[in-house]
Design an enzyme around this catalytic site. Structure first.
Site, PDB file in Angstrom:
ATOM      1  CB  SER A 164      47.611  37.848  32.008  1.00 30.06           C
ATOM      2  OG  SER A 164      46.550  38.502  31.416  1.00 30.06           O
ATOM      3  CB  THR A 165      48.888  39.271  27.430  1.00 32.54           C
ATOM      4  OG1 THR A 165      47.925  40.178  28.024  1.00 32.54           O
ATOM      5  CG2 THR A 165      48.958  39.528  25.875  1.00 32.54           C
ATOM      6  CG  HIS A 190      44.373  37.175  33.656  1.00 29.83           C
ATOM      7  ND1 HIS A 190      45.305  38.092  33.451  1.00 29.83           N
ATOM      8  CD2 HIS A 190      44.292  36.939  34.871  1.00 29.83           C
ATOM      9  CE1 HIS A 190      45.706  38.434  35.050  1.00 29.83           C
ATOM     10  NE2 HIS A 190      44.942  37.656  35.702  1.00 29.83           N
ATOM     11  CG  MET A 283      49.857  44.932  30.628  1.00 27.95           C
ATOM     12  SD  MET A 283      48.897  45.727  29.090  1.00 27.95           S
ATOM     13  CE  MET A 283      49.115  47.458  29.613  1.00 27.95           C
ATOM     14  CG  ASP A 286      46.489  38.392  38.830  1.00 30.74           C
ATOM     15  OD1 ASP A 286      46.616  38.525  40.149  1.00 30.74           O
ATOM     16  OD2 ASP A 286      45.855  37.885  38.389  1.00 30.74           O
TER      17      ASP A 286
END
Length: 348
Positions: A164-165, A190, A283, A286
């Site tokens: 993600s991030t 993501h 973050m 998931d």
């Protein structure tokens, strides 16, 4: 702790929209706005923001030039506010390469519909950016310490990566270190619709392996990586004796679509012990459940280490829940997965 935000955009309308979305949050304070990078440069010095939201197309100096200088002289977490265009997607990916933590897609011209979702996403990304280690990332080198000469695996092996991030550059670091004999790779990053095709194309230009945006029914092959399409879940299924990509728009899982949990869970069910699961910076949680399913199925699982992760959220939860077999710095992950594949290949 209150997160101090500086909003930088040449549009007074957008500055107002972003400010209104943030001012009512108890943990976020908009300490100032700037209409261009020249204005922003002065306000960064006086206001010392924790996070900056930054447009790309602005007068006097564009956002990419400002970002490049900021990361070299005064590393500060930045969330890009990008347009949903091919040019905007390419520039956004370049911004992430230059050091931006994450991005959100700018609301449409009418600014109606979807504003609540946009605002929630913006606030989430600002909170993640505030916890990120941009200064540490500026000092780290992501090149592998040891060249990976072979990553061949046993028949039916598959690598699944979730991020993600901060994941755009972390995924690049892993994939660019892998040789063309590696098993097929499925990636859930993501990212909203409109950006994943450019993400895949950029990776393809930087890596020895072939990287494409996944299509429904696509057969997965050695030396190829498949990026989940924005706003679609990616699953790996076995049909007619072949491993294939399955895309769908079923409900979000773990708050996301594509969801890392969805990808990992499908790999656990379809590939079992022939899988390698890798969870990278991001973050939230998931991927932890799905990675646990992969480990329970006998797969080797790797989590990015705290020191090398821009945001040690997803890897931390997966590690604490026992889903991770080993943790590794980003620049060692390709070698660790190659070693795991070698052990699987030589096993009786």
């Amino acid at each position: 702790m209150t997160i101090k935000v500086l909003v930088v955009d040449d549009s007074a309308l957008i500055r107002g929209v972003l400010t209104r979305m943030l001012v009512n949050e108890g943990d976020i304070e908009v300490v100032g706005t700037a209409l261009d990078p020249i204005d922003a440069r002065a306000k960064v010095k006086t206001l010392n923001p924790d996070v900056i939201t930054l447009d790309i197309e602005m007068p006097n100096m564009n956002g990419l030039q400002f970002l490049d200088r900021l990361m070299r002289l005064r590393p500060t977490p930045v969330v890009m506010v990008s347009t949903l265009t091919t040019k905007g997607a390419s520039e956004t990916l370049l911004a992430l390469e230059l050091g931006a933590v994450d991005f959100v897609a700018k609301p449409g011209v009418g600014l109606d519909g979807g504003l609540e979702t946009f605002g929630a996403g913006l606030r989430e990304k600002i909170r993640a950016a505030a916890t990120s280690d941009v200064r540490g990332r500026a000092q780290r080198v992501d090149a592998p310490k040891v060249a990976v000469r072979t990553a061949a695996g046993p028949a039916g092996a598959l690598i699944a990566i979730g991020a993600s991030t901060g994941g755009v550059e972390a995924v690049r670091a892993v994939l660019s270190a892998l040789p063309v004999d590696c098993p097929p790779i499925a990636i859930a990053q993501h990212m909203p619709a409109g950006f994943t095709s450019r993400f895949a194309a950029r990776l393809d230009s930087l890596c020895a392996i072939n990287v494409v945006e996944a299509e429904d029914g696509m057969v997965v092959q050695t030396g190829n990586a498949y990026v989940a399409r924005g706003d679609y879940h990616l699953r790996i299924e076995r049909r007619s004796g072949q491993l294939k990509c399955r895309l769908d728009q079923k409900d979000q899982e773990s708050g996301h679509r594509p969801s890392v949990d969805v990808l990992f869970g499908s790999v656990a069910q379809t590939v079992g012990a022939a899988g390698i699961g890798i969870i990278l910076t991001g973050m939230g949680r998931d991927g932890a459940r799905g990675l646990g399913q992969m480990r329970d199925a006998g797969a080797h699982t790797i989590g990015q280490s705290r020191a090398s992760a821009l945001v040690y959220g997803m890897p931390k939860v997966a590690f604490e829940e026992g889903a991770v077999v080993e943790q590794a710095p980003l620049d060692e992950i390709a070698l660790r997965l190659a070693n795991a594949l070698g052990r699987a290949r030589s096993a009786p």
